[in-house]
Design a protein around this motif. Structure first.
Motif, PDB file in Angstrom:
ATOM      1  N   PRO A 143       0.793  -1.247   0.000  1.00 37.85           N
ATOM      2  CA  PRO A 143       0.000   0.000   0.000  1.00 37.85           C
ATOM      3  C   PRO A 143       0.816   1.282   0.000  1.00 37.85           C
ATOM      4  O   PRO A 143       0.317   2.322  -0.420  1.00 37.85           O
ATOM      5  CB  PRO A 143      -0.839  -0.121   1.272  1.00 37.85           C
ATOM      6  CG  PRO A 143      -0.110  -1.101   2.128  1.00 37.85           C
ATOM      7  CD  PRO A 143       0.521  -2.067   1.187  1.00 37.85           C
ATOM      8  N   LEU A 144       2.075   1.236   0.506  1.00 33.14           N
ATOM      9  CA  LEU A 144       2.892   2.448   0.553  1.00 33.14           C
ATOM     10  C   LEU A 144       4.013   2.424  -0.490  1.00 33.14           C
ATOM     11  O   LEU A 144       4.977   3.174  -0.382  1.00 33.14           O
ATOM     12  CB  LEU A 144       3.473   2.644   1.963  1.00 33.14           C
ATOM     13  CG  LEU A 144       2.441   2.840   3.073  1.00 33.14           C
ATOM     14  CD1 LEU A 144       3.125   2.991   4.426  1.00 33.14           C
ATOM     15  CD2 LEU A 144       1.545   4.053   2.804  1.00 33.14           C
TER      16      LEU A 144
ATOM     17  N   LEU B  62       6.678   0.664   8.186  1.00 28.97           N
ATOM     18  CA  LEU B  62       6.478   1.471   6.981  1.00 28.97           C
ATOM     19  C   LEU B  62       7.226   0.866   5.795  1.00 28.97           C
ATOM     20  O   LEU B  62       6.693   0.791   4.683  1.00 28.97           O
ATOM     21  CB  LEU B  62       6.964   2.905   7.225  1.00 28.97           C
ATOM     22  CG  LEU B  62       6.092   3.776   8.141  1.00 28.97           C
ATOM     23  CD1 LEU B  62       6.825   5.060   8.510  1.00 28.97           C
ATOM     24  CD2 LEU B  62       4.759   4.112   7.471  1.00 28.97           C
ATOM     25  N   ALA B  63       8.450   0.420   6.048  1.00 26.79           N
ATOM     26  CA  ALA B  63       9.241  -0.198   4.980  1.00 26.79           C
ATOM     27  C   ALA B  63       8.603  -1.502   4.503  1.00 26.79           C
ATOM     28  O   ALA B  63       8.590  -1.799   3.301  1.00 26.79           O
ATOM     29  CB  ALA B  63      10.663  -0.460   5.476  1.00 26.79           C
ATOM     30  N   SER B  64       8.060  -2.278   5.439  1.00 27.18           N
ATOM     31  CA  SER B  64       7.440  -3.556   5.053  1.00 27.18           C
ATOM     32  C   SER B  64       6.215  -3.338   4.173  1.00 27.18           C
ATOM     33  O   SER B  64       5.822  -4.230   3.415  1.00 27.18           O
ATOM     34  CB  SER B  64       7.050  -4.355   6.299  1.00 27.18           C
ATOM     35  OG  SER B  64       5.870  -3.850   6.906  1.00 27.18           O
ATOM     36  N   GLN B  65       5.624  -2.145   4.263  1.00 24.61           N
ATOM     37  CA  GLN B  65       4.462  -1.811   3.445  1.00 24.61           C
ATOM     38  C   GLN B  65       4.850  -1.069   2.167  1.00 24.61           C
ATOM     39  O   GLN B  65       3.986  -0.541   1.470  1.00 24.61           O
ATOM     40  CB  GLN B  65       3.475  -0.978   4.260  1.00 24.61           C
ATOM     41  CG  GLN B  65       2.925  -1.682   5.483  1.00 24.61           C
ATOM     42  CD  GLN B  65       2.247  -2.992   5.167  1.00 24.61           C
ATOM     43  OE1 GLN B  65       1.484  -3.087   4.205  1.00 24.61           O
ATOM     44  NE2 GLN B  65       2.506  -4.017   5.955  1.00 24.61           N
TER      45      GLN B  65
ATOM     46  N   ALA C 136      -1.083   6.615   7.674  1.00 23.51           N
ATOM     47  CA  ALA C 136      -0.325   6.955   6.474  1.00 23.51           C
ATOM     48  C   ALA C 136      -1.122   6.673   5.204  1.00 23.51           C
ATOM     49  O   ALA C 136      -0.864   7.271   4.156  1.00 23.51           O
ATOM     50  CB  ALA C 136       0.988   6.176   6.442  1.00 23.51           C
ATOM     51  N   GLN C 137      -2.101   5.787   5.308  1.00 26.79           N
ATOM     52  CA  GLN C 137      -2.928   5.440   4.149  1.00 26.79           C
ATOM     53  C   GLN C 137      -4.274   6.161   4.138  1.00 26.79           C
ATOM     54  O   GLN C 137      -4.927   6.240   3.096  1.00 26.79           O
ATOM     55  CB  GLN C 137      -3.192   3.932   4.144  1.00 26.79           C
ATOM     56  CG  GLN C 137      -1.946   3.077   4.045  1.00 26.79           C
ATOM     57  CD  GLN C 137      -2.284   1.607   4.178  1.00 26.79           C
ATOM     58  OE1 GLN C 137      -2.935   1.024   3.310  1.00 26.79           O
ATOM     59  NE2 GLN C 137      -1.843   0.997   5.263  1.00 26.79           N
ATOM     60  N   ALA C 138      -4.704   6.656   5.299  1.00 31.34           N
ATOM     61  CA  ALA C 138      -6.055   7.218   5.419  1.00 31.34           C
ATOM     62  C   ALA C 138      -6.162   8.571   4.724  1.00 31.34           C
ATOM     63  O   ALA C 138      -5.339   9.453   4.949  1.00 31.34           O
ATOM     64  CB  ALA C 138      -6.431   7.346   6.889  1.00 31.34           C
ATOM     65  N   ASP C 139      -7.193   8.737   3.894  1.00 27.55           N
ATOM     66  CA  ASP C 139      -7.386   9.978   3.145  1.00 27.55           C
ATOM     67  C   ASP C 139      -8.336  10.963   3.829  1.00 27.55           C
ATOM     68  O   ASP C 139      -8.229  12.167   3.626  1.00 27.55           O
ATOM     69  CB  ASP C 139      -7.943   9.666   1.752  1.00 27.55           C
ATOM     70  CG  ASP C 139      -6.931   8.979   0.862  1.00 27.55           C
ATOM     71  OD1 ASP C 139      -5.730   9.273   0.990  1.00 27.55           O
ATOM     72  OD2 ASP C 139      -7.344   8.127   0.041  1.00 27.55           O
TER      73      ASP C 139
END
Length: 260
Positions: free
Chosen positions: A17-18, A40-43, A242-245
């Motif tokens: 996702p990231l 964060l890196a794993s995503q 970090a993903q939420a808009d």
């Protein structure tokens, strides 16, 4: 393998996702910050962390991320120094070309009852825990405004909400982060930038685990879920934000129900 098999295989590969995002995590060389950087890196995010003196700890985080197929860099920078942070941010932009996510995690404690608290102990905590948020955010905000996109996530604390004995300096700084979060969220929402805070409760870091056994038992007994949180659970909340808009100006409590 037939062409049809290849197409099926390609469809089953999950897109992280990231992927393509660049994240900065202050204080990312140990504890909660290290877990945030790794998650964060794993995503899929490329992750930059800073360290003040422990280059070995920072290098270990970078190495683990890279061994798992990610990209990371560690840069020496004192978060309480605006000049250091400006150089840090510029180095990250030079390496990765942009900054999408800023996680303000760096923090210290200098616990002492207020009547014994020195001016130096007050200033140390305010400078590292709160003034650093100004330093980092002011260094990236114009970049995010120009891109009309950005995620700023501030790691506050349950102490900033409920207070803590012998922690007036820490509580003031962490409460300040929450006020900062709400105000900046109002200013930047129309530009595609979200600003949120995460408030950890008592988390099983080395510092907490080092508490005397009887004291730690009393702490856990007050938590409705009857356990300490984990650094990974804080990292999960950060990845969510970090993903939420459509979430901004909010405080996400990760505390096992200790403060509601």
């Amino acid at each position: 393998m037939t062409a049809q098999d290849v197409k099926v295989a390609e469809k089953t590969v999950a897109v992280k996702p990231l992927e393509g995002k660049v994240a900065i995590v202050t204080g990312g060389s140990r504890g909660i910050g290290a877990s945030i950087a790794k998650e964060l890196a794993s995503q899929g995010a490329q992750v930059a962390i800073n360290y003040q003196s422990r280059s070995d700890a920072a290098d270990a985080v970078v190495k683990e991320i890279e061994e798992n197929g990610g990209s990371s860099v560690a840069v020496q920078a004192d978060v309480s120094s605006a000049a250091d942070i400006a150089k840090f941010i510029e180095e990250v932009k030079n390496k990765y070309g942009k900054i999408d996510i800023l996680v303000n995690n760096a923090g210290i404690t200098r616990d002492r009852t207020f009547r014994r608290l020195s001016e130096e102990e007050w200033n140390d905590v305010i400078n590292v825990n709160l003034n650093s948020v100004y330093n980092t955010t002011s260094a990236v905000i114009n970049h995010m405004l120009e891109n009309k996109s950005g995620r700023i996530i501030n790691i506050s604390s349950i102490i900033g909400q409920a207070g803590g004995f012998g922690q007036t300096n820490y509580a003031a700084a962490k409460a300040g982060m929450i006020g900062f979060t709400k105000s900046l969220a109002l200013e930047t929402a129309r530009n595609g930038i979200t600003v949120n805070a995460v408030c950890p409760g008592f988390i099983g870091t080395e510092m907490v685990q080092a508490m005397p056994e009887d004291v730690l038992a009393k702490v856990v007994s007050k938590v409705p879920m009857q356990r300490l949180g984990t650094p990974e659970e804080i990292a999960e909340a950060v990845v969510f934000l970090a993903q939420a808009d459509y979430i901004t100006g909010q405080t996400i409590n990760v505390n096992g129900g200790l403060y509601m």
